[in-house]
Write an enzyme that holds these catalytic residues in place. Structure first.
Site, PDB file in Angstrom:
ATOM      1  N   ILE A 176      21.864 -43.288 -37.708  1.00 58.32           N
ATOM      2  CA  ILE A 176      22.850 -43.099 -38.635  1.00 58.32           C
ATOM      3  C   ILE A 176      22.233 -43.470 -40.053  1.00 58.32           C
ATOM      4  O   ILE A 176      22.551 -42.461 -40.929  1.00 58.32           O
ATOM      5  CB  ILE A 176      23.998 -44.165 -38.331  1.00 58.32           C
ATOM      6  CG1 ILE A 176      24.405 -43.809 -36.866  1.00 58.32           C
ATOM      7  CG2 ILE A 176      25.100 -43.869 -39.151  1.00 58.32           C
ATOM      8  CD1 ILE A 176      24.875 -42.435 -36.586  1.00 58.32           C
ATOM      9  N   ILE A 177      21.498 -44.423 -40.197  1.00 59.33           N
ATOM     10  CA  ILE A 177      21.113 -44.923 -41.681  1.00 59.33           C
ATOM     11  C   ILE A 177      19.551 -44.828 -41.648  1.00 59.33           C
ATOM     12  O   ILE A 177      19.127 -45.441 -40.602  1.00 59.33           O
ATOM     13  CB  ILE A 177      21.481 -46.302 -42.028  1.00 59.33           C
ATOM     14  CG1 ILE A 177      23.073 -46.571 -42.043  1.00 59.33           C
ATOM     15  CG2 ILE A 177      20.874 -46.770 -43.551  1.00 59.33           C
ATOM     16  CD1 ILE A 177      23.782 -45.434 -43.116  1.00 59.33           C
ATOM     17  N   CYS A 193      23.623 -47.986 -31.681  1.00 57.09           N
ATOM     18  CA  CYS A 193      22.452 -47.940 -30.701  1.00 57.09           C
ATOM     19  C   CYS A 193      22.575 -48.607 -29.480  1.00 57.09           C
ATOM     20  O   CYS A 193      23.884 -49.172 -29.224  1.00 57.09           O
ATOM     21  CB  CYS A 193      21.165 -48.461 -31.230  1.00 57.09           C
ATOM     22  SG  CYS A 193      20.622 -47.569 -33.039  1.00 57.09           S
TER      23      CYS A 193
END
Length: 645
Positions: free
Chosen positions: A54-55, A2
């Site tokens: 992403i996660i 990010c």
């Protein structure tokens, strides 16, 4: 992966939402999936976040995130790969926890509440930079990962502390001054990057890797950065407690550590792949990925039409052997020319490692198919891979026994011999030893041998401009790790290990990792670097040099590890860097572009350089009389960056 930005103004502020939005908008490429902001105007703090999910791609991973007890507000760039282990530790200590989601952001917040900030940093295995606001004490904390994979800029401008992932975000604040630091410019000409903790702008700094800093409740001026992990101490411990197993056992241990480092970096809720150059480092990472994957790993490589720069065919052979889903792109001068105008925007400050061009292109190629890509960066610094380690050591070993007066005499004699005269003489030599650039190499050698300390020798070896302050009007060269003595390194330590250590402290975080971060983030791609897992780094620091450089082979443990997966015959070839044919391009398709940026009237109007020196440098390079293209490229990258301001 990010991006974030923010500011702290104890006097209070107006239009905070609009300012923060402008800061956030400039880094949308770092996080196109969502955005968030958090402002406490009374306390004077504003935080913005851009998310590349992403996660836990759900809203449960949204940032800035507030801790369950309401004390901490967290905005964060990166990944903590062992966060599930940290969750298990937290639950073992505190009992069942009502987790909102499965993001590492939430794990870190619980860690801060349970263990404190410093202890949580020490337990975290990952790449990260973050800002943490403590609402109870009205203190701000900034922190950066151990090896410097993720960037973090900060500085006070006009009574406001600005901070964020990229300089372009800081520049959106109305207190921004943006005065170019001519001393930092001199460092740029020496190194082809601006080394930390400096930045190209006065008053703005890069937080050093493995450090955090604290801003107290009464002021906006940050305290001195404090290390939570010290690579100098780890190097010292590694020398004192060497790995005692056999070379074969060292390979086994490296496989165990690196396999786990690769495995935890394959954790993602989005498509994942890897950069594959065909060299030992990236091939080893891909081999370990493929072993742990039930489906073909997506791999990506870049090639050049100039044979001396092309490794794509090697990468394709490795991909075919490992059974990956491989994509490749061949780069033309036209591709490079199209890429160059955007480089200053993506890098924010002057940066002249020309391999940024293929890194941008391979990142864009990968982003068409994946959101996360692993790379093999770090292997050379950890395992004695660069040619300069062996060649530099041999030169210094011979120089060390040569009387100082004799070295100085030889250096002066070489400097007095015109490079053109040497090259003209070489035209008469047999073809097998003819080298049209020998004059420039001998002049470089003159600077290298005219040194007394090992560190000065190495600094000269890796320098572009040897006397950059002579080129920058009003510029002075500040001290760096390469120009000062390090009390943590013993006088009798092996110089090859010293060079690797210096590269881990300077070249790796300030050049290699900057290049990978900016190129990948420019296209919203997360890049992960398994070699820089701190467990692998600490193992490499404890590994005897005789194991890294064995039987005349550099990176011996990595070689032996890869040979377990890829035939030796497929890999045995001369080392090639991820370079580009800048010298060919400057005399061809990029010549008009360079002529425009280096025009004498333009240089004089800008007022940063000694015009006659730069014009002479470009004239000799353009004509092919001298091979000084890397020096010219440094000037061009500054001029292009200046144009974009």
């Amino acid at each position: 992966m990010c991006g974030f930005a923010g500011f702290l103004d104890r006097a209070g502020f107006a239009n905070g939402e609009a300012i923060l939005q402008r800061m956030s908008d400039t880094i949308v490429h770092r996080g196109p999936d969502s955005e968030g902001s958090w402002i406490d105007a009374e306390a004077g703090i504003a935080l913005a976040h851009r998310r590349l999910a992403i996660i836990d791609v759900t809203a449960a991973g949204h940032q800035p995130m507030v801790s369950p007890d309401g004390r901490y507000v967290f905005t964060y760039n990166g990944e903590v790969y062992n966060h599930l282990d940290l969750r298990a530790e937290l639950e073992a200590e505190q009992g069942a926890i009502s987790w909102r989601g499965h993001s590492d952001t939430e794990t870190m917040l619980h860690g801060f509440s349970a263990w404190g900030i410093v202890e949580t940093l020490r337990r975290a295995n990952g790449m990260f930079a973050f800002a943490l606001w403590d609402r109870k004490t009205r203190r701000l904390f900034l922190a950066r990962d151990r090896m410097g994979e993720k960037p973090l800029y900060y500085g006070v401008q006009g009574g406001t502390l600005l901070f964020g992932s990229e300089l372009k975000a800081l520049r959106q604040h109305p207190d921004w001054r943006g005065e170019i630091d001519r001393d930092a410019l001199t460092l740029f000409l020496r190194h082809n990057y601006v080394p930390g903790p400096y930045s190209i702008f006065q008053g703005i700094r890069k937080l050093p890797p493995a450090h955090y800093l604290e801003v107290g409740p009464e002021d906006v001026r940050p305290g001195e950065p404090v290390a939570f992990w010290d690579i100098a101490e780890r190097a010292q411990e590694g020398r004192a407690n060497r790995f005692s197993g056999s070379p074969e056992e060292a390979v086994d241990e490296l496989e165990r550590l690196l396999s786990d480092a690769v495995g935890i970096r394959m954790m993602a809720d989005v498509p994942l792949g890897a950069f594959l150059s065909g060299g030992y480092d990236s091939s080893t990472v891909v081999a370990l990925m493929q072993r742990q994957s039930a489906r073909p790993i997506k791999t990506f490589s870049i090639g050049f039409s100039e044979a001396e720069y092309d490794e794509a065919h090697h990468a394709k052979r490795v991909a075919e052997h490992l059974g990956t889903d491989h994509s490749e792109l061949y780069v033309t001068p036209a591709d490079a020319l199209a890429e160059i105008p955007g480089l200053p925007h993506h890098w924010d400050e002057p940066f002249a490692d020309s391999s940024q061009i293929p890194t941008m292109l391979v990142s864009r190629l990968a982003r068409h198919k994946v959101t996360v890509s692993l790379s093999g960066d770090g292997g050379d610094e950890l395992f004695c891979g660069y040619n300069r380690y062996a060649q530099g050591y041999d030169i210094w070993r011979h120089l060390a026994v040569m009387p100082r007066g004799l070295r100085k005499f030889a250096a002066e004699a070489l400097r007095k011999t015109p490079a053109r005269a040497i090259d003209a003489t070489m035209k008469l030599a047999p073809a097998r030893i003819r080298n049209m650039a020998v004059g420039d190499r001998l002049l470089k050698l003159a600077d290298v041998i005219d040194t007394d300390r090992a560190d000065d020798f190495y600094r000269s070896l890796v320098s572009h401009a040897k006397r950059p302050a002579d080129l920058v009007l009003g510029g002075r060269e500040p001290a760096t790790l390469l120009s000062t003595s390090d009390p943590n390194w013993p006088v009798d330590g092996d110089f090859r290990e010293r060079m690797m250590y210096l590269d881990m402290r300077t070249y790796l975080p300030d050049d290699i990792l900057v290049k990978v971060d900016r190129a990948s983030m420019a296209v919203s791609l997360e890049s992960r670097v398994p070699m820089l897992d701190h467990r692998v780094v600490e193992f490499a620091l404890a590994l005897p040099l005789s194991c890294k450089l064995r039987h005349g082979q550099a990176k011996w443990p990595l070689r032996q590890l890869l040979h377990r997966y890829v035939p030796r015959a497929m890999m045995e070839r001369p080392k090639m860097g991820f370079g580009v044919p800048i010298d060919h391009w400057l005399r061809g398709p990029l010549r008009d572009w360079a002529d425009d940026l280096l025009a004498p009237d333009r240089l004089k109007r800008d007022g940063f350089f000694d015009v006659d020196s730069i014009v002479g440098l470009w004239s000799d390079t353009r004509s092919g009389r001298r091979r000084l293209h890397y020096h010219v490229w440094d000037i061009l990258m500054f001029q292009a960056w200046l144009d974009a301001q």
